[in-house]
Design a protein around this motif. Structure first.
Motif, PDB file in Angstrom:
ATOM      1  N   LYS A   1      -7.833   0.598  -6.182  1.00  0.00           N
ATOM      2  CA  LYS A   1      -6.538  -0.084  -6.231  1.00  0.00           C
ATOM      3  C   LYS A   1      -6.696  -1.534  -6.681  1.00  0.00           C
ATOM      4  CE  LYS A   1      -2.225  -0.792  -3.958  1.00  0.00           C
ATOM      5  NZ  LYS A   1      -1.301  -0.348  -2.961  1.00  0.00           N
ATOM      6  N   ASN A   2      -7.732  -2.224  -6.207  1.00  0.00           N
ATOM      7  CA  ASN A   2      -7.970  -3.600  -6.636  1.00  0.00           C
ATOM      8  C   ASN A   2      -8.265  -3.666  -8.130  1.00  0.00           C
ATOM      9  OD1 ASN A   2      -7.526  -4.630  -4.094  1.00  0.00           O
ATOM     10  ND2 ASN A   2      -9.688  -4.644  -3.539  1.00  0.00           N
ATOM     11  N   ALA A   3      -9.023  -2.710  -8.648  1.00  0.00           N
ATOM     12  CA  ALA A   3      -9.310  -2.677 -10.086  1.00  0.00           C
ATOM     13  C   ALA A   3      -8.025  -2.416 -10.880  1.00  0.00           C
ATOM     14  CB  ALA A   3     -10.340  -1.610 -10.397  1.00  0.00           C
ATOM     15  N   MET A   4      -7.187  -1.514 -10.385  1.00  0.00           N
ATOM     16  CA  MET A   4      -5.922  -1.205 -11.057  1.00  0.00           C
ATOM     17  C   MET A   4      -5.022  -2.439 -11.098  1.00  0.00           C
ATOM     18  SD  MET A   4      -2.942   1.428  -9.829  1.00  0.00           S
ATOM     19  CE  MET A   4      -2.618   0.442  -8.374  1.00  0.00           C
TER      20      MET A   4
ATOM     21  N   LEU B   1       4.721   2.604 -11.025  1.00  0.00           N
ATOM     22  CA  LEU B   1       5.409   3.339  -9.974  1.00  0.00           C
ATOM     23  C   LEU B   1       5.152   2.584  -8.683  1.00  0.00           C
ATOM     24  CD1 LEU B   1       6.850   5.884  -8.834  1.00  0.00           C
ATOM     25  CD2 LEU B   1       4.582   6.884  -8.560  1.00  0.00           C
ATOM     26  N   THR B   2       6.224   2.247  -7.966  1.00  0.00           N
ATOM     27  CA  THR B   2       6.066   1.521  -6.714  1.00  0.00           C
ATOM     28  C   THR B   2       5.832   2.501  -5.571  1.00  0.00           C
ATOM     29  OG1 THR B   2       8.422   1.532  -6.196  1.00  0.00           O
ATOM     30  CG2 THR B   2       7.595  -0.297  -7.539  1.00  0.00           C
TER      31      THR B   2
ATOM     32  N   TYR C   1      10.340   3.573 -10.629  1.00  0.00           N
ATOM     33  CA  TYR C   1       9.623   3.279 -11.862  1.00  0.00           C
ATOM     34  C   TYR C   1      10.213   2.017 -12.468  1.00  0.00           C
ATOM     35  CZ  TYR C   1       7.457   7.888 -11.909  1.00  0.00           C
ATOM     36  OH  TYR C   1       6.711   8.990 -11.600  1.00  0.00           O
ATOM     37  N   GLY C   2       9.350   1.151 -12.978  1.00  0.00           N
ATOM     38  CA  GLY C   2       9.824  -0.073 -13.594  1.00  0.00           C
ATOM     39  C   GLY C   2       8.797  -0.622 -14.551  1.00  0.00           C
TER      40      GLY C   2
ATOM     41  N   ALA D   1       1.006  -5.499  -3.983  1.00  0.00           N
ATOM     42  CA  ALA D   1       0.528  -4.435  -3.095  1.00  0.00           C
ATOM     43  C   ALA D   1       1.478  -3.241  -3.066  1.00  0.00           C
ATOM     44  CB  ALA D   1       0.344  -4.990  -1.686  1.00  0.00           C
ATOM     45  N   ALA D   2       2.719  -3.416  -3.527  1.00  0.00           N
ATOM     46  CA  ALA D   2       3.696  -2.326  -3.529  1.00  0.00           C
ATOM     47  C   ALA D   2       3.561  -1.430  -4.751  1.00  0.00           C
ATOM     48  CB  ALA D   2       5.103  -2.893  -3.457  1.00  0.00           C
ATOM     49  N   ILE D   3       2.600  -1.695  -5.614  1.00  0.00           N
ATOM     50  CA  ILE D   3       2.406  -0.883  -6.813  1.00  0.00           C
ATOM     51  C   ILE D   3       1.428   0.243  -6.488  1.00  0.00           C
ATOM     52  CG2 ILE D   3       1.510  -0.881  -9.166  1.00  0.00           C
ATOM     53  CD1 ILE D   3       2.491  -3.777  -9.376  1.00  0.00           C
ATOM     54  N   ALA D   4       1.867   1.476  -6.753  1.00  0.00           N
ATOM     55  CA  ALA D   4       1.035   2.644  -6.441  1.00  0.00           C
ATOM     56  C   ALA D   4       0.300   3.169  -7.658  1.00  0.00           C
ATOM     57  CB  ALA D   4       1.898   3.751  -5.852  1.00  0.00           C
TER      58      ALA D   4
END
Length: 105
Positions: free
Chosen positions: A40-43, A54-55, A60-61, A88-91
């Motif tokens: 997740k940190n790399a993303m 995608l949150t 989607y935004g 942090a809300a980004i999945a």
């Protein structure tokens, strides 16, 4: 065999089982969580303006602006719907190049 020797053998057996359980706990719970955190940190470090995301709440935004710990997202076709949110809300992140490759296939 004396009672003292039996007690020492039981204690040694217990210690071995505790160590086995701790190793199993590490490989089943701690290590996968660390791998997910690194992914997740790399993303989030590769996040760029123009990416579709995608949150965690399912929206989607498109990323319009990025600051240290927040992003400004544009949702839907309405260009006036811009909302700041935490990174942090980004999945999930989809790069524009990935979207073009999917459409061409």
């Amino acid at each position: 065999m004396s009672i003292l020797a039996q007690t020492e053998a039981a204690a040694g057996f217990s210690i071995v089982w505790i160590l086995i359980m701790l190793v199993a706990l590490y490989f089943m719970m701690i290590r996968p969580q660390q791998k997910e955190t690194k992914r997740k940190n790399a993303m989030l470090s590769e996040l760029a303006v123009g990416d579709t995301v995608l949150t965690t709440s399912g929206f989607y935004g498109m990323v319009i602006d990025i600051t240290e710990d927040t992003v400004i997202m544009e949702f839907g076709n309405n260009k006036n719907c811009r909302i700041p949110m935490q990174k942090a809300a980004i999945a999930m992140v989809e790069k524009p190049e990935d979207a073009v490759e999917k459409e061409s296939k």
